[in-house]
Design an enzyme around this catalytic site. Structure first.
Site, PDB file in Angstrom:
ATOM      1  N   ALA A  65       0.865  -1.178   0.000  1.00  0.00           N
ATOM      2  CA  ALA A  65       0.000   0.000   0.000  1.00  0.00           C
ATOM      3  C   ALA A  65       0.902   1.228   0.000  1.00  0.00           C
ATOM      4  O   ALA A  65       2.062   1.165   0.423  1.00  0.00           O
ATOM      5  CB  ALA A  65      -0.890  -0.023   1.231  1.00  0.00           C
ATOM      6  N   GLY A 109       0.580  -4.904   0.997  1.00  0.00           N
ATOM      7  CA  GLY A 109      -0.653  -4.952   0.207  1.00  0.00           C
ATOM      8  C   GLY A 109      -0.449  -5.597  -1.151  1.00  0.00           C
ATOM      9  O   GLY A 109      -1.393  -6.144  -1.729  1.00  0.00           O
ATOM     10  N   GLU A 112      -0.762  -9.200  -0.534  1.00  0.00           N
ATOM     11  CA  GLU A 112      -2.189  -9.452  -0.252  1.00  0.00           C
ATOM     12  C   GLU A 112      -3.023  -9.407  -1.537  1.00  0.00           C
ATOM     13  O   GLU A 112      -3.942 -10.198  -1.720  1.00  0.00           O
ATOM     14  CB  GLU A 112      -2.689  -8.418   0.766  1.00  0.00           C
ATOM     15  CG  GLU A 112      -2.044  -8.622   2.133  1.00  0.00           C
ATOM     16  CD  GLU A 112      -2.318  -7.480   3.099  1.00  0.00           C
ATOM     17  OE1 GLU A 112      -2.003  -6.321   2.755  1.00  0.00           O
ATOM     18  OE2 GLU A 112      -2.856  -7.736   4.181  1.00  0.00           O
ATOM     19  N   GLU A 132       4.898  -5.116   6.990  1.00  0.00           N
ATOM     20  CA  GLU A 132       4.196  -4.020   7.670  1.00  0.00           C
ATOM     21  C   GLU A 132       4.701  -3.783   9.086  1.00  0.00           C
ATOM     22  O   GLU A 132       4.662  -2.660   9.588  1.00  0.00           O
ATOM     23  CB  GLU A 132       2.680  -4.304   7.722  1.00  0.00           C
ATOM     24  CG  GLU A 132       1.978  -4.208   6.384  1.00  0.00           C
ATOM     25  CD  GLU A 132       1.926  -5.528   5.614  1.00  0.00           C
ATOM     26  OE1 GLU A 132       2.771  -6.414   5.877  1.00  0.00           O
ATOM     27  OE2 GLU A 132       1.055  -5.664   4.744  1.00  0.00           O
TER      28      GLU A 132
HETATM   29  N1  DAK Z   1       4.621   3.166  -0.726  1.00  0.00           N
HETATM   30  C1  DAK Z   1       5.007   4.327  -1.299  1.00  0.00           C
HETATM   31  N2  DAK Z   1       6.140   4.439  -2.006  1.00  0.00           N
HETATM   32  C2  DAK Z   1       6.917   3.351  -2.157  1.00  0.00           C
HETATM   33  C3  DAK Z   1       6.574   2.104  -1.590  1.00  0.00           C
HETATM   34  C4  DAK Z   1       5.361   2.034  -0.844  1.00  0.00           C
HETATM   35  N3  DAK Z   1       4.905   0.896  -0.304  1.00  0.00           N
HETATM   36  N4  DAK Z   1       7.564   1.220  -1.881  1.00  0.00           N
HETATM   37  C5  DAK Z   1       8.463   1.871  -2.631  1.00  0.00           C
HETATM   38  N5  DAK Z   1       8.075   3.159  -2.791  1.00  0.00           N
HETATM   39  C6  DAK Z   1       8.786   4.227  -3.523  1.00  0.00           C
HETATM   40  C7  DAK Z   1       9.991   4.712  -2.748  1.00  0.00           C
HETATM   41  O1  DAK Z   1       9.599   5.653  -1.773  1.00  0.00           O
HETATM   42  C8  DAK Z   1      10.808   5.315  -3.866  1.00  0.00           C
HETATM   43  O2  DAK Z   1      10.253   6.579  -4.185  1.00  0.00           O
HETATM   44  P1  DAK Z   1      11.195   7.879  -4.329  1.00  0.00           P
HETATM   45  O3  DAK Z   1      11.923   7.984  -3.037  1.00  0.00           O
HETATM   46  O4  DAK Z   1      12.090   7.554  -5.486  1.00  0.00           O
HETATM   47  O5  DAK Z   1      10.233   9.001  -4.577  1.00  0.00           O
HETATM   48  C9  DAK Z   1      10.547   4.391  -5.041  1.00  0.00           C
HETATM   49  O6  DAK Z   1       9.320   3.690  -4.724  1.00  0.00           O
HETATM   50  C10 DAK Z   1      11.625   3.350  -5.226  1.00  0.00           C
HETATM   51  O7  DAK Z   1      11.821   2.706  -3.998  1.00  0.00           O
HETATM   52  P2  DAK Z   1      13.263   2.466  -3.357  1.00  0.00           P
HETATM   53  O8  DAK Z   1      14.188   3.564  -3.707  1.00  0.00           O
HETATM   54  O9  DAK Z   1      13.050   2.164  -1.897  1.00  0.00           O
HETATM   55  O10 DAK Z   1      13.708   1.153  -4.148  1.00  0.00           O
HETATM   56  P3  DAK Z   1      14.680  -0.003  -3.669  1.00  0.00           P
HETATM   57  O11 DAK Z   1      14.922  -0.847  -4.850  1.00  0.00           O
HETATM   58  O12 DAK Z   1      15.880   0.561  -2.941  1.00  0.00           O
HETATM   59  O13 DAK Z   1      13.858  -0.838  -2.554  1.00  0.00           O
HETATM   60  C11 DAK Z   1      11.893  -1.963  -1.686  1.00  0.00           C
HETATM   61  C12 DAK Z   1      12.739  -1.561  -2.955  1.00  0.00           C
HETATM   62  C13 DAK Z   1      10.600  -2.613  -2.213  1.00  0.00           C
HETATM   63  C14 DAK Z   1      12.681  -2.979  -0.864  1.00  0.00           C
HETATM   64  C15 DAK Z   1      11.595  -0.704  -0.850  1.00  0.00           C
HETATM   65  O14 DAK Z   1      11.049   0.285  -1.716  1.00  0.00           O
HETATM   66  C16 DAK Z   1      10.617  -0.948   0.254  1.00  0.00           C
HETATM   67  O15 DAK Z   1      10.960  -1.504   1.299  1.00  0.00           O
HETATM   68  N6  DAK Z   1       9.367  -0.514   0.083  1.00  0.00           N
HETATM   69  C17 DAK Z   1       8.353  -0.568   1.092  1.00  0.00           C
HETATM   70  C18 DAK Z   1       7.823  -1.985   1.249  1.00  0.00           C
HETATM   71  C19 DAK Z   1       6.771  -2.054   2.336  1.00  0.00           C
HETATM   72  O16 DAK Z   1       7.026  -1.737   3.492  1.00  0.00           O
HETATM   73  N7  DAK Z   1       5.589  -2.463   1.956  1.00  0.00           N
HETATM   74  C20 DAK Z   1       4.448  -2.574   2.866  1.00  0.00           C
HETATM   75  C21 DAK Z   1       3.706  -1.256   2.833  1.00  0.00           C
HETATM   76  S1  DAK Z   1       2.473  -1.180   4.097  1.00  0.00           S
HETATM   77  C22 DAK Z   1      -4.851  -1.057   5.718  1.00  0.00           C
HETATM   78  C23 DAK Z   1      -4.669  -2.300   5.244  1.00  0.00           C
HETATM   79  C24 DAK Z   1      -3.468  -2.667   4.671  1.00  0.00           C
HETATM   80  C25 DAK Z   1      -2.438  -1.793   4.545  1.00  0.00           C
HETATM   81  C26 DAK Z   1      -2.619  -0.552   5.017  1.00  0.00           C
HETATM   82  C27 DAK Z   1      -3.824  -0.163   5.602  1.00  0.00           C
HETATM   83  N8  DAK Z   1      -6.105  -0.700   6.288  1.00  0.00           N
HETATM   84  C28 DAK Z   1      -7.161  -1.658   6.451  1.00  0.00           C
HETATM   85  C29 DAK Z   1      -6.411   0.659   6.616  1.00  0.00           C
HETATM   86  C30 DAK Z   1      -1.210  -2.214   3.909  1.00  0.00           C
HETATM   87  C31 DAK Z   1      -0.057  -1.718   4.248  1.00  0.00           C
HETATM   88  C32 DAK Z   1       1.146  -1.937   3.446  1.00  0.00           C
HETATM   89  O17 DAK Z   1       1.179  -2.560   2.425  1.00  0.00           O
END
Ligand code: DAK
Length: 258
Positions: A65, A109, A112, A132
């Site tokens: 997400a 997400g 998921e 997360e």
């Molecule tokens: N959201 C927003 N931007 C993201 C992103 C994300 N999940 N993942 C990557 N990006 C963006 C980065 O910020 C970066 O943007 P800029 O800084 O260039 O503007 C760009 O994509 C490239 O990312 P990286 O520079 O980090 O690329 P790397 O190759 O170094 O790393 C990575 C890739 C996938 C390992 C890393 O980007 C990463 O760790 N990303 C986050 C992964 C993560 O934590 N995913 C889970 C997100 S939380 C809900 C229900 C469910 C949810 C929420 C609410 N409710 C019922 C209310 C779900 C939550 C989630 O999914």
């Protein structure tokens, strides 16, 4: 509807929805989820479509997400909008067969979303995870439930509590994905599977999907009865007559979806 964050293509009876937000690694923002929900609803209503593929880019199916969109939410704002129930969950309500073709990151997400599909075909580069916990939240669109059902308690706990990623081989061993193929074979393989499904009788494929999904909702005795009733009902269809006649006559069946 004009799409900005997804690309939709059609080959024969197969529709492909490609997430297309490369700069953010296909992070699932609300506008993108609305577009996916719209594309699925269009495919649901289009009788020429027999199967849909959901895919992303080589680097990311979806990295989760959108954290930037989400970070300033509070309980009341996400409770009131309930976008997750309205849009993020739409793939799980899609009634025709839906395949996830996953390459690169399928995190949070994104993992998921892949699990909402009926099965996952992964490229060798795929990485699955529920990270997360690193953000001080937990999976919220089915991850704690679907991952546990798919790979069992021990591995699901490991994934959700450590936030580690699982590579494609581990995901296949664990039963999360149905097959792993080289990167350049991902879409041809997904299209081949989707075309085979789309060539079957549409109502029979839909009922088969519904019955398998019932296995996750019902006690065994009830699920077996549900299966038997739907199986019996299939003998009212023209397609059952055609399928069995074609076998006996040693020819290819031509289903009418009736
Ligand atoms: N959201 C927003 N931007 C993201 C992103 C994300 N999940 N993942 C990557 N990006 C963006 C980065 O910020 C970066 O943007 P800029 O800084 O260039 O503007 C760009 O994509 C490239 O990312 P990286 O520079 O980090 O690329 P790397 O190759 O170094 O790393 C990575 C890739 C996938 C390992 C890393 O980007 C990463 O760790 N990303 C986050 C992964 C993560 O934590 N995913 C889970 C997100 S939380 C809900 C229900 C469910 C949810 C929420 C609410 N409710 C019922 C209310 C779900 C939550 C989630 O999914």
């Amino acid at each position: 509807m004009k799409y900005d964050m997804i690309e939709v293509t059609q080959e024969g009876a197969v529709k492909t929805i490609r997430l297309d937000r490369p700069k953010a690694l296909n992070a699932l923002c609300t506008p993108m989820m609305k577009e996916i929900a719209h594309a699925l609803s269009t495919a649901q209503d289009d009788s020429s479509i027999g199967c849909v593929i959901l895919t992303g880019s080589e680097k990311a199916f979806a990295a989760g997400a959108d954290i930037k969109e989400m970070q300033d939410n509070n309980y009341i704002s996400i409770y009131k909008s309930d976008d997750f129930a309205n849009y993020h969950d739409a793939p799980s309500r899609f009634r025709k067969p839906l395949i996830a073709a996953v390459s690169g990151y399928a995190l949070g997400g994104g993992c998921e979303l892949a699990m909402m599909c009926d099965f996952i075909i992964a490229s060798e580069t795929a990485k699955f995870g529920q990270p997360e916990i690193n953000l001080a939240v937990m999976p919220g669109i089915g991850g704690t439930q679907r991952l546990t059902r798919a790979i069992g308690k021990s591995k699901a706990m490991d994934m959700c509590l450590t936030g580690r990623m699982m590579d494609a081989d581990e995901a296949e061993r664990a039963g999360l994905v149905s097959r792993v193929v080289p990167q350049d074979e991902l879409m041809p393989t997904a299209l081949d599977a989707a075309s085979k499904i789309a060539a079957q009788s549409q109502p029979i494929a839909m009922m088969t999907k519904e019955t398998l999904n019932a296995a996750f909702e019902m006690p065994l005795a009830q699920g077996l009865k549900f299966e038997r009733r739907l199986f019996q009902s299939m003998f009212t269809t023209e397609d059952q007559k055609e399928g069995m006649s074609a076998f006996v006559e040693k020819r290819t069946p031509h289903f009418k979806n009736k």
